[in-house]
Design a protein around this motif. Structure first.
Motif, PDB file in Angstrom:
ATOM      1  N   PRO A  16      62.659 114.050  17.834  1.00 57.40           N
ATOM      2  CA  PRO A  16      61.240 114.475  17.638  1.00 57.40           C
ATOM      3  C   PRO A  16      60.289 113.120  17.889  1.00 57.40           C
ATOM      4  CG  PRO A  16      62.643 113.787  15.761  1.00 57.40           C
ATOM      5  CD  PRO A  16      63.496 113.687  16.925  1.00 57.40           C
ATOM      6  N   THR A  17      58.960 113.529  18.263  1.00 51.04           N
ATOM      7  CA  THR A  17      57.948 112.719  18.391  1.00 51.04           C
ATOM      8  C   THR A  17      56.550 112.850  17.848  1.00 51.04           C
ATOM      9  OG1 THR A  17      57.093 113.676  20.185  1.00 51.04           O
ATOM     10  CG2 THR A  17      58.640 112.070  20.455  1.00 51.04           C
ATOM     11  N   LEU A  18      56.977 113.637  16.633  1.00 53.12           N
ATOM     12  CA  LEU A  18      55.844 113.719  15.681  1.00 53.12           C
ATOM     13  C   LEU A  18      55.706 112.568  14.724  1.00 53.12           C
ATOM     14  CD1 LEU A  18      56.503 117.418  14.625  1.00 53.12           C
ATOM     15  CD2 LEU A  18      54.408 116.640  15.872  1.00 53.12           C
ATOM     16  N   ARG A  25      63.438 109.826  14.387  1.00 52.03           N
ATOM     17  CA  ARG A  25      63.342 109.356  15.752  1.00 52.03           C
ATOM     18  C   ARG A  25      64.054 108.110  15.933  1.00 52.03           C
ATOM     19  NH1 ARG A  25      57.558 107.697  18.240  1.00 52.03           N
ATOM     20  NH2 ARG A  25      57.058 109.365  16.882  1.00 52.03           N
ATOM     21  N   ALA A  26      63.982 107.385  15.140  1.00 53.38           N
ATOM     22  CA  ALA A  26      64.474 106.011  15.141  1.00 53.38           C
ATOM     23  C   ALA A  26      66.201 106.160  14.862  1.00 53.38           C
ATOM     24  CB  ALA A  26      64.023 105.089  14.296  1.00 53.38           C
ATOM     25  N   ASP A  56      63.399 101.059  25.433  1.00 49.55           N
ATOM     26  CA  ASP A  56      63.086 101.767  26.621  1.00 49.55           C
ATOM     27  C   ASP A  56      62.942 102.904  26.076  1.00 49.55           C
ATOM     28  OD1 ASP A  56      62.949  99.650  28.510  1.00 49.55           O
ATOM     29  OD2 ASP A  56      64.763 100.324  29.590  1.00 49.55           O
ATOM     30  N   LEU A  57      63.921 103.607  25.318  1.00 43.07           N
ATOM     31  CA  LEU A  57      63.912 104.901  24.559  1.00 43.07           C
ATOM     32  C   LEU A  57      62.651 104.898  23.623  1.00 43.07           C
ATOM     33  CD1 LEU A  57      67.546 105.846  24.145  1.00 43.07           C
ATOM     34  CD2 LEU A  57      65.976 107.023  25.761  1.00 43.07           C
ATOM     35  N   THR A  58      62.544 103.814  22.784  1.00 44.08           N
ATOM     36  CA  THR A  58      61.397 103.716  21.951  1.00 44.08           C
ATOM     37  C   THR A  58      60.052 103.844  22.535  1.00 44.08           C
ATOM     38  OG1 THR A  58      62.801 102.554  20.285  1.00 44.08           O
ATOM     39  CG2 THR A  58      60.522 102.412  20.115  1.00 44.08           C
ATOM     40  N   ASP A  59      59.942 103.057  23.535  1.00 41.18           N
ATOM     41  CA  ASP A  59      58.652 102.792  24.215  1.00 41.18           C
ATOM     42  C   ASP A  59      58.397 104.437  24.962  1.00 41.18           C
ATOM     43  OD1 ASP A  59      58.301 100.347  23.913  1.00 41.18           O
ATOM     44  OD2 ASP A  59      58.839  99.820  25.767  1.00 41.18           O
ATOM     45  N   ALA A  60      59.382 105.049  25.498  1.00 39.98           N
ATOM     46  CA  ALA A  60      58.965 106.407  26.167  1.00 39.98           C
ATOM     47  C   ALA A  60      58.685 107.505  25.043  1.00 39.98           C
ATOM     48  CB  ALA A  60      60.432 106.748  26.824  1.00 39.98           C
ATOM     49  N   GLU A 204      61.320 115.217   6.751  1.00 39.61           N
ATOM     50  CA  GLU A 204      61.835 114.253   7.384  1.00 39.61           C
ATOM     51  C   GLU A 204      62.985 113.913   6.587  1.00 39.61           C
ATOM     52  OE1 GLU A 204      60.836 110.367   9.686  1.00 39.61           O
ATOM     53  OE2 GLU A 204      60.351 110.172   7.593  1.00 39.61           O
ATOM     54  N   ASP A 205      63.094 113.644   5.169  1.00 38.12           N
ATOM     55  CA  ASP A 205      64.066 113.549   4.416  1.00 38.12           C
ATOM     56  C   ASP A 205      65.105 114.541   4.466  1.00 38.12           C
ATOM     57  OD1 ASP A 205      63.039 111.322   3.327  1.00 38.12           O
ATOM     58  OD2 ASP A 205      62.322 112.293   1.485  1.00 38.12           O
ATOM     59  N   GLU A 206      64.900 115.850   4.509  1.00 38.90           N
ATOM     60  CA  GLU A 206      65.942 116.893   4.576  1.00 38.90           C
ATOM     61  C   GLU A 206      66.764 116.610   5.994  1.00 38.90           C
ATOM     62  OE1 GLU A 206      63.681 120.448   2.257  1.00 38.90           O
ATOM     63  OE2 GLU A 206      63.339 120.301   4.470  1.00 38.90           O
TER      64      GLU A 206
END
Length: 213
Positions: A16-18, A25-26, A56-60, A204-206
């Motif tokens: 997810p990138t929201l 995401r992390a 790299d994945l974090t930047d993308a 997010e918690d769920e």
């Protein structure tokens, strides 16, 4: 909430990138790194590679967030001994101003795309597919890549679109059989799109509660 779902092959990951799902995401990126470079590897040798892959994945995915994408889907396991050099971005966008007739919008997209465009239907909704060969320099590669954009009209919601963009890297020949096979696989994934008009997205918690640690 209007959203859509996809069926992805085993070994593919949905990141997810929201903005409101950054912890998910992390955690997902950490799991991808562990899969690629397991803890059984020597720490002194694998550590730098783990940090580079995580970065790299974090930047993308940060870039995908800035572009308004909701998620990035990517294969993380090999298929028939071949690593899959591609990613798929998922977005839902809404036209600014007065919504136009979806078929009129798609006709304009297809007219601009020329022979690289194709009209089709996905989940019973009008859609367009546009293929391009693009420069890979932004990701520090010299070889070109194949980029395919799908524009899918949402049912009963004029002006709302599902936009799916996948990019497949090449070693120089974008028409090579392995590249075309991966493009076809991404095409097949896109055809599984199904709109969910009343999507009740978990918090997010769920999501974090259901993820392995």
């Amino acid at each position: 909430m209007l959203d859509f779902e996809l069926i992805v092959p085993e070994g593919w990951v949905h990141v997810p990138t929201l903005p409101e799902l950054r912890r998910v995401r992390a955690r997902t990126i950490e799991a991808i790194v562990r899969h690629a470079l397991p803890d059984t590897l020597p720490r002194d040798k694998a550590g730098p590679w783990r940090r580079m892959l995580n970065r790299d994945l974090t930047d993308a995915t940060d870039q995908a967030e800035r572009q308004g994408a909701r998620a990035v889907v990517l294969p993380v396991t090999e298929m028939h001994g071949m690593r899959m050099p591609g990613t798929l971005l998922l977005s839902v966008i809404e036209d600014d101003g007065e919504p136009q007739d979806p078929r009129s919008v798609l006709n304009s997209i297809l007219a601009e795309a020329g022979p690289d465009g194709m009209a089709l239907e996905i989940d019973g909704c009008p859609a367009a597919r546009v293929r391009q060969v693009v420069d890979s320099q932004p990701i520090k590669r010299k070889a070109p890549a194949v980029r395919v954009n799908y524009y899918v009209a949402a049912p009963g919601a004029p002006g709302v679109w599902g936009v799916l963009t996948f990019t497949v890297l090449s070693d120089g020949d974008v028409e090579a059989d392995p590249v075309q096979a991966i493009v076809l696989l991404f095409d097949a994934v896109v055809t599984t799109l199904r709109w969910a008009p009343d999507a009740d997205l978990p918090t997010e918690d769920e999501i974090l509660e259901g993820m392995p640690r």
